[in-house]
Design an enzyme around this catalytic site. Structure first.
Site, PDB file in Angstrom:
ATOM      1  N   ARG A 173       0.834  -1.218   0.000  1.00 27.47           N
ATOM      2  CA  ARG A 173       0.000   0.000   0.000  1.00 27.47           C
ATOM      3  C   ARG A 173       0.865   1.264   0.000  1.00 27.47           C
ATOM      4  O   ARG A 173       0.531   2.264   0.656  1.00 27.47           O
ATOM      5  CB  ARG A 173      -0.941   0.028   1.211  1.00 27.47           C
ATOM      6  CG  ARG A 173      -1.928  -1.090   1.286  1.00 27.47           C
ATOM      7  CD  ARG A 173      -2.936  -1.076   0.127  1.00 27.47           C
ATOM      8  NE  ARG A 173      -3.904  -2.128   0.310  1.00 27.47           N
ATOM      9  CZ  ARG A 173      -3.733  -3.385  -0.121  1.00 27.47           C
ATOM     10  NH1 ARG A 173      -2.640  -3.725  -0.778  1.00 27.47           N
ATOM     11  NH2 ARG A 173      -4.672  -4.287   0.074  1.00 27.47           N
ATOM     12  N   SER A 246     -11.231  -0.550   2.874  1.00 32.29           N
ATOM     13  CA  SER A 246     -10.508  -0.714   4.143  1.00 32.29           C
ATOM     14  C   SER A 246      -9.963   0.640   4.587  1.00 32.29           C
ATOM     15  O   SER A 246      -9.178   1.247   3.853  1.00 32.29           O
ATOM     16  CB  SER A 246      -9.339  -1.675   3.970  1.00 32.29           C
ATOM     17  OG  SER A 246      -9.825  -2.934   3.610  1.00 32.29           O
ATOM     18  N   GLU A 342      -5.576   4.059   5.702  1.00 33.14           N
ATOM     19  CA  GLU A 342      -5.175   3.792   4.318  1.00 33.14           C
ATOM     20  C   GLU A 342      -5.551   4.984   3.423  1.00 33.14           C
ATOM     21  O   GLU A 342      -4.718   5.446   2.639  1.00 33.14           O
ATOM     22  CB  GLU A 342      -5.848   2.500   3.850  1.00 33.14           C
ATOM     23  CG  GLU A 342      -5.333   2.013   2.523  1.00 33.14           C
ATOM     24  CD  GLU A 342      -6.034   0.743   2.070  1.00 33.14           C
ATOM     25  OE1 GLU A 342      -5.946  -0.288   2.763  1.00 33.14           O
ATOM     26  OE2 GLU A 342      -6.679   0.785   1.015  1.00 33.14           O
TER      27      GLU A 342
HETATM   28  C1  LIG Z   1     -15.546  -0.375  -1.592  1.00 36.94           C
HETATM   29  C2  LIG Z   1     -14.056  -0.129  -1.746  1.00 36.94           C
HETATM   30  C3  LIG Z   1     -13.194  -1.195  -1.856  1.00 36.94           C
HETATM   31  C4  LIG Z   1     -11.823  -0.990  -2.003  1.00 36.94           C
HETATM   32  N1  LIG Z   1     -11.020  -2.069  -2.114  1.00 36.94           N
HETATM   33  C5  LIG Z   1      -9.682  -1.897  -2.260  1.00 36.94           C
HETATM   34  C6  LIG Z   1      -8.825  -3.030  -2.375  1.00 36.94           C
HETATM   35  O1  LIG Z   1      -9.261  -4.176  -2.376  1.00 36.94           O
HETATM   36  N2  LIG Z   1      -7.500  -2.806  -2.505  1.00 36.94           N
HETATM   37  C7  LIG Z   1      -6.972  -1.537  -2.544  1.00 36.94           C
HETATM   38  O2  LIG Z   1      -5.756  -1.409  -2.680  1.00 36.94           O
HETATM   39  N3  LIG Z   1      -7.768  -0.438  -2.435  1.00 36.94           N
HETATM   40  C8  LIG Z   1      -9.102  -0.594  -2.288  1.00 36.94           C
HETATM   41  N4  LIG Z   1      -9.916   0.499  -2.168  1.00 36.94           N
HETATM   42  C9  LIG Z   1      -9.334   1.839  -2.189  1.00 36.94           C
HETATM   43  C10 LIG Z   1      -9.379   2.519  -3.579  1.00 36.94           C
HETATM   44  O3  LIG Z   1     -10.279   1.884  -4.409  1.00 36.94           O
HETATM   45  C11 LIG Z   1      -8.019   2.546  -4.273  1.00 36.94           C
HETATM   46  O4  LIG Z   1      -7.039   3.121  -3.437  1.00 36.94           O
HETATM   47  C12 LIG Z   1      -8.063   3.308  -5.595  1.00 36.94           C
HETATM   48  O5  LIG Z   1      -6.843   3.138  -6.278  1.00 36.94           O
HETATM   49  C13 LIG Z   1      -8.324   4.806  -5.419  1.00 36.94           C
HETATM   50  O6  LIG Z   1      -8.592   5.332  -6.697  1.00 36.94           O
HETATM   51  P1  LIG Z   1      -9.265   6.749  -6.864  1.00 36.94           P
HETATM   52  O7  LIG Z   1      -9.231   7.089  -8.329  1.00 36.94           O
HETATM   53  O8  LIG Z   1     -10.594   6.771  -6.242  1.00 36.94           O
HETATM   54  O9  LIG Z   1      -8.243   7.684  -6.075  1.00 36.94           O
HETATM   55  P2  LIG Z   1      -8.597   8.898  -5.131  1.00 36.94           P
HETATM   56  O10 LIG Z   1      -9.299   8.425  -3.921  1.00 36.94           O
HETATM   57  O11 LIG Z   1      -9.255   9.967  -5.935  1.00 36.94           O
HETATM   58  O12 LIG Z   1      -7.142   9.386  -4.719  1.00 36.94           O
HETATM   59  C14 LIG Z   1      -6.371   8.624  -3.821  1.00 36.94           C
HETATM   60  C15 LIG Z   1      -4.974   9.261  -3.706  1.00 36.94           C
HETATM   61  O13 LIG Z   1      -4.304   9.153  -4.942  1.00 36.94           O
HETATM   62  C16 LIG Z   1      -3.979  10.444  -5.464  1.00 36.94           C
HETATM   63  N5  LIG Z   1      -4.207  10.383  -6.916  1.00 36.94           N
HETATM   64  C17 LIG Z   1      -5.319   9.931  -7.543  1.00 36.94           C
HETATM   65  N6  LIG Z   1      -5.152   9.987  -8.873  1.00 36.94           N
HETATM   66  C18 LIG Z   1      -3.905  10.489  -9.087  1.00 36.94           C
HETATM   67  C19 LIG Z   1      -3.146  10.809 -10.249  1.00 36.94           C
HETATM   68  N7  LIG Z   1      -3.623  10.624 -11.487  1.00 36.94           N
HETATM   69  N8  LIG Z   1      -1.903  11.341 -10.071  1.00 36.94           N
HETATM   70  C20 LIG Z   1      -1.398  11.555  -8.833  1.00 36.94           C
HETATM   71  N9  LIG Z   1      -2.064  11.285  -7.696  1.00 36.94           N
HETATM   72  C21 LIG Z   1      -3.321  10.751  -7.832  1.00 36.94           C
HETATM   73  C22 LIG Z   1      -4.899  11.420  -4.751  1.00 36.94           C
HETATM   74  O14 LIG Z   1      -4.336  12.716  -4.701  1.00 36.94           O
HETATM   75  C23 LIG Z   1      -5.009  10.765  -3.396  1.00 36.94           C
HETATM   76  O15 LIG Z   1      -3.864  11.093  -2.648  1.00 36.94           O
HETATM   77  C24 LIG Z   1     -11.302   0.328  -2.038  1.00 36.94           C
HETATM   78  C25 LIG Z   1     -12.187   1.420  -1.943  1.00 36.94           C
HETATM   79  C26 LIG Z   1     -13.542   1.196  -1.806  1.00 36.94           C
HETATM   80  C27 LIG Z   1     -14.475   2.379  -1.729  1.00 36.94           C
END
Ligand SMILES: Cc1cc2nc3c(=O)[nH]c(=O)nc-3n(C[C@H](O)[C@H](O)[C@H](O)COP(=O)(O)OP(=O)(O)OC[C@H]3O[C@@H](n4cnc5c(N)ncnc54)[C@H](O)[C@@H]3O)c2cc1C
Length: 349
Positions: A173, A246, A342
């Site tokens: 992570r 999580s 996380e």
């Molecule tokens: C129901 C649920 C289940 C999940 N299950 C998992 C799982 O099994 N495993 C897991 O690892 N995660 C899980 N997650 C967490 C999440 O899905 C991941 O971390 C995902 O990669 C976040 O993507 P996002 O586009 O929503 O990022 P955001 O939430 O929009 O951003 C997260 C972080 O990344 C940065 N960021 C986003 N895009 C960029 C970019 N293009 N350039 C630079 N920085 C950027 C943001 O500034 C922020 O710091 C889960 C979330 C939910 C809601």
């Protein structure tokens, strides 16, 4: 307050924008300026506006790994770029994917085109651009294994950079991007995916689910189907109840402390790590400390999964964070281990 919206060709600017529908915890928050980016080549132009250049910046994908504890007094860059390009194909393929593509859509695309590797990572919310940030992982796999390089706009150097796998410093992570927050805007991710590889089915009930499905010679899409079934039966759906998956990471602690905890609490799951330390189950400790299913107003801990912080309706960011801190302190007091969140916690300055 009237909201000003301007289409700049390649990106749209919105003043005083609501972020409530842009985070899966469904917390009310606003950004001074929101830039929806559809063309990554326009980033230099956008970043050169004095208000953007001199203020705070936050890159946002689908907001599935953030908790807003206040409004964001700066510019939010919402990555909405699209495109999947197969650069070479054979026994394995090099595939470049735009940061704004939905992760789950891309996984399904790979399965539909006969590529293996991402099946265990199906149904994770979010964008492709966010996947390397915390090195998304599930069911025994991490995305880092399939990332050849990451293309990004380097804000410090004011240029496009290609960061190879080693430079990204992927870990559990974790990655370079978490250690240099605000430096890189990921614009594309390049994957290498084989046509076939040994499947990872020995994790968290996948084999048992395949057996229930009557599959004895699984292909990647069978594993994906099993993971979809397991995930939907365990994790609350953000479309139904606000959550960020999580909320607490499994802590990695010294082996001596892990041994002592295991002696005192035989039910605690402990996973030895390659560096000699041990990862221990945050979910088990949260449940044992009595927090699973608790609720303070509309902020709660899911009764289906102890790692998931949920918004039952109108919880504010500070209320959700207060409950998360209560859990962290309760676990520290009982087990001597401090949990970490996380998701990225984003507040007013
Ligand atoms: C129901 C649920 C289940 C999940 N299950 C998992 C799982 O099994 N495993 C897991 O690892 N995660 C899980 N997650 C967490 C999440 O899905 C991941 O971390 C995902 O990669 C976040 O993507 P996002 O586009 O929503 O990022 P955001 O939430 O929009 O951003 C997260 C972080 O990344 C940065 N960021 C986003 N895009 C960029 C970019 N293009 N350039 C630079 N920085 C950027 C943001 O500034 C922020 O710091 C889960 C979330 C939910 C809601």
């Amino acid at each position: 307050m009237p909201v000003e919206q301007v289409d700049m060709g390649g990106y749209t600017l919105i003043e005083n924008a609501s972020l409530a529908n842009r985070n899966t915890l469904r917390v009310a928050a606003r950004a001074t300026l929101l830039a929806e980016i559809r063309d990554a080549s326009k980033l230099p132009e956008l970043l050169d506006f004095p208000a953007v250049r001199n203020g705070r910046l936050l890159v946002l994908g689908e907001g599935s790994n953030v908790l807003f504890t206040g409004d964001f007094d700066g510019t939010v860059l919402a990555m909405e770029t699209r495109g999947v390009q197969v650069e070479s194909d054979g026994d394995s393929a090099r595939i470049a994917v735009a940061a704004g593509e939905r992760w789950d859509d891309f996984v399904r695309w790979t399965l539909g085109h006969g590529y293996a590797g991402l099946e265990n990572l199906i149904l994770i919310p979010g964008t492709v651009g966010a996947a390397p940030i915390q090195n998304i992982g599930a069911y025994g796999c991490e995305v880092a294994e399939f990332i050849e390089s990451v293309e990004a706009w380097d804000i410090r150097e004011c240029r496009v950079v290609t960061l190879d796998h080693a430079t990204c410093a992927f870990a559990y992570r974790d990655s370079l991007f978490k250690h240099e927050p605000g430096r890189y805007i990921v614009t594309a991710v390049r994957f290498v995916l084989p046509r076939s590889r040994p499947l990872r089915t020995d994790y968290a009930g996948i084999n048992e689910q395949l057996a229930r499905m009557g599959v004895d010679k699984p292909a990647p899409f069978h594993v994906a189907e099993a993971v979809v079934h397991l995930r939907t039966s365990k994790l609350p759906d953000p479309a139904v109840i606000g959550n960020a998956g999580s909320f607490f990471k499994n802590p990695i602690i010294d082996a001596a402390l892990a041994d002592a905890l295991k002696r005192e609490h035989p039910g605690l799951a402990v996973w030895p790590q390659p560096d000699g330390r041990c990862k221990v189950s945050a979910a088990w400790m949260i449940e044992a400390a009595g927090f699973k299913g608790i609720r303070e107003g509309d902020a709660g801990i899911s009764n289906r999964h102890a790692l998931v912080l949920v918004n039952h309706g109108k919880a504010t960011g500070p209320q959700l964070w207060a409950l998360a801190e209560q859990v962290m302190h309760g676990v520290r007091d009982k087990f001597g281990v401090m949990l970490e969140s996380e998701p990225v916690v984003i507040g007013a300055r």
